[in-house]
Design an enzyme around this catalytic site. Structure first.
Site, PDB file in Angstrom:
ATOM      1  N   GLY A   1       0.816  -1.198   0.000  1.00  0.00           N
ATOM      2  CA  GLY A   1       0.000   0.000   0.000  1.00  0.00           C
ATOM      3  C   GLY A   1       0.857   1.258   0.000  1.00  0.00           C
ATOM      4  O   GLY A   1       1.904   1.342  -0.641  1.00  0.00           O
ATOM      5  N   GLY A   2       0.409   2.255   0.771  1.00  0.00           N
ATOM      6  CA  GLY A   2       1.130   3.522   0.843  1.00  0.00           C
ATOM      7  C   GLY A   2       2.554   3.377   1.334  1.00  0.00           C
ATOM      8  O   GLY A   2       3.421   4.189   0.999  1.00  0.00           O
TER       9      GLY A   2
ATOM     10  N   GLY B   1      22.459  10.667 -31.665  1.00  0.00           N
ATOM     11  CA  GLY B   1      22.060  11.333 -30.433  1.00  0.00           C
ATOM     12  C   GLY B   1      22.594  10.661 -29.194  1.00  0.00           C
ATOM     13  O   GLY B   1      22.817  11.321 -28.170  1.00  0.00           O
ATOM     14  N   ALA B   2      22.821   9.349 -29.260  1.00  0.00           N
ATOM     15  CA  ALA B   2      23.341   8.640 -28.093  1.00  0.00           C
ATOM     16  C   ALA B   2      24.739   9.133 -27.739  1.00  0.00           C
ATOM     17  O   ALA B   2      25.106   9.203 -26.562  1.00  0.00           O
ATOM     18  CB  ALA B   2      23.356   7.137 -28.352  1.00  0.00           C
TER      19      ALA B   2
END
Length: 541
Positions: free
Chosen positions: A196-197, A431-432
């Site tokens: 959960g949280g 771009g790498a």
């Protein structure tokens, strides 16, 4: 009695009710004896039966875990006599000391470390108001003193009987996690359920460790998943250690037992500074910084299409071949490693040609970006080793946001002010090449081996674009294709092209790599750089 949580239902064994704290009667000796009796009661916890049940699950108790984490005899407990003040649902008759969480500080290799550990034997480690306030206090103390914080998680969520005050307790933890981010190292160790949280606190910390077989993390448990989606899944299939280490990327490290896990936490702490105002600890090493790395000549094939294990390159370069790989099992096409060169800690980001040819994809970009940001936050210099053919092409990658995720890595490097060194081993395409800490985005120094190829793309692809019409119109297209590929390679992709234009500082002998990096890091040790004044950046999400 049963406590129902948002993600789990946990059976909680009834606890003995401690005697109420005595009044003022008696002399100092009797009162001191009473104090020791209460402390003993708090130390023992709910008793041998509950301890045996914990051991039967293959788990250690909270105090046993703290004993493995900290230097022997160094632990100082905070608020051991704290008890909750909740009423209703029978809670008023069950008020064990510590309220299910052990908090305090000690040392790891002589350096102060703060810790809190859920005690699953008490209310299943569930968080209530008093429990949360103890954690808040120890987090505040860690931030104020500038010391690392380690959480040993073994609790099943909020204590439902205390209602909204339990939820507010989680909010206070999350807020402190965010405030401490980049200020002190925060390490979460998952040694049981974290549901959960409760799962969001580890997600906000710098490193997450998990132990196979006993640790699970998820927001909604298997029963809820089946009820909502119809999917039937076990706790480990949903949120076990291997799932988070290999699939989700939530876990940075995974181990088979608690002892090995906590030993590695100690090792990680030895590589990190206590806070963002300090440099990482410097170690005395016997491995000479001018040691020749002759093995590298044979380890890395000159043929850019042949794979090899980049981890071997890193082991050859760093002190004594010792390293700690972060996220080893996730996004294996990029390596993120903590190690030492010349006794000083460095963060190494490296392509891994052994997996997906070392391309960058969504997961690899996320992994490397978070690592770069962590190193920058804690004054750890960065060494980036390139052998990258580009970003992974494909419809799935584009639709799932490779632009957005790749930009995270670009942003992390551009934002980093620590010493940054780039080394190109073989391919560095498109771009790498730019994203992986090129000179153009702020690397302090860029080196390359004589086997490097820096280009917009590979020669075959480039020739197919630039000379497409010439090839198509030729009587012998394949002969023309081969000729123009060789022309492109010789004109634009030879190893000295970037060096001639000042985009690479030097072409180095691979055998001298360790010596060159050590000298460069020593020179950059006094680097000082500042970012423009701003509240904070707005990185891509």
């Amino acid at each position: 009695m049963t406590v129902i949580h948002d993600a789990e239902t946990v059976a909680v064994e009834p606890h003995s009710v401690p005697s109420d704290t005595p009044g003022p009667a008696g002399d100092a000796r009797s009162r001191t004896a009473r104090l020791h009796s209460l402390r003993g009661e708090a130390y023992r916890g709910p008793g041998d039966k509950a301890t045996a049940a914990q051991h039967a699950k293959g788990k250690l108790t909270a105090r046993e875990r703290i004993g493995l984490l900290l230097d022997a005899g160094s632990f100082h407990e905070v608020e051991p006599l704290r008890r909750h003040r909740a009423t209703g649902f029978g809670l008023e008759t069950k008020r064990p000391y510590t309220d299910g969480v052990i908090t305090g500080w000690g040392t790891v290799e002589g350096r102060t470390v703060f810790v809190y550990a859920h005690d699953f034997r008490i209310f299943g480690g569930a968080l209530g108001e008093a429990h949360a306030q103890k954690i808040h206090k120890i987090m505040d103390m860690a931030i104020a003193s500038g010391s690392p914080l380690v959480s040993l998680n073994d609790g099943a969520g909020a204590r439902i009987q205390e209602g909204v005050t339990a939820l507010a307790g989680y909010g206070g933890i999350f807020r402190r996690n965010a405030q401490a981010s980049g200020v002190i190292p925060q390490i979460s160790v998952i040694l049981g359920p974290c549901a959960g949280g409760a799962a969001y606190s580890p997600a906000l910390t710098d490193f997450v460790f998990m132990v196979r077989g006993i640790a699970q993390m998820f927001i909604t448990g298997p029963d809820v998943v089946q009820a909502v989606t119809g999917e039937k899944v076990t706790h480990n299939q949903l949120g076990g250690a291997d799932i988070h280490a290999e699939e989700s990327g939530v876990a940075h490290f995974v181990f088979d037992d608690e002892s090995a896990c906590l030993a590695e936490v100690r090792y990680l702490l030895s590589l990190l500074p206590s806070n963002n105002r300090e440099a990482p600890p410097v170690a005395t090493v016997l491995d000479p910084t001018d040691r020749p790395c002759d093995t590298l000549l044979d380890l890395v094939p000159a043929d850019g299409n042949r794979p090899y294990d980049m981890r071997g390159v890193i082991e050859e370069i760093v002190d004594d071949g010792e390293l700690l790989e972060v996220h080893e099992l996730w996004a294996r096409n990029v390596l993120c490693v903590l190690a030492r060169i010349g006794g000083c800690v460095v963060g190494v980001v490296a392509s891994q040609p052994q997996h997906l040819a070392g391309v960058l994809d969504i997961d690899a970009s996320e992994k490397a970006a978070r690592f770069v940001s962590m190193c920058d936050a804690f004054n750890i210099p960065l060494v980036t080793l390139l052998d990258v053919p580009g970003f992974l092409p494909g419809v799935t990658q584009e639709h799932e946001g490779i632009i957005r995720h790749g930009a995270k890595l670009l942003y992390a490097y551009c934002n980093a002010t620590v010493p940054r060194i780039q080394l190109i081993l073989r391919k560095a395409y498109g771009g790498a090449y730019i994203v992986m800490d090129s000179r153009s985005i702020g690397a302090d120094l860029s080196y390359a081996w004589p086997t490097n190829e820096i280009a917009v793309m590979g020669a075959e692809g480039a020739a197919g674009v630039v000379f497409r019409r010439q090839i198509a119109e030729a009587n012998d297209p394949e002969t023309v294709r081969a000729r123009v590929i060789e022309e492109y390679r010789s004109e634009l992709m030879h190893p000295y092209y970037a060096a001639e234009r000042g985009l690479v500082d030097d072409i180095i002998d691979p055998t001298e790599t360790r010596e060159v990096l050590a000298a460069a890091l020593a020179m950059l040790a006094t680097k000082h750089a500042e970012l423009p004044s701003r509240k904070h950046g707005n990185p891509p999400q």
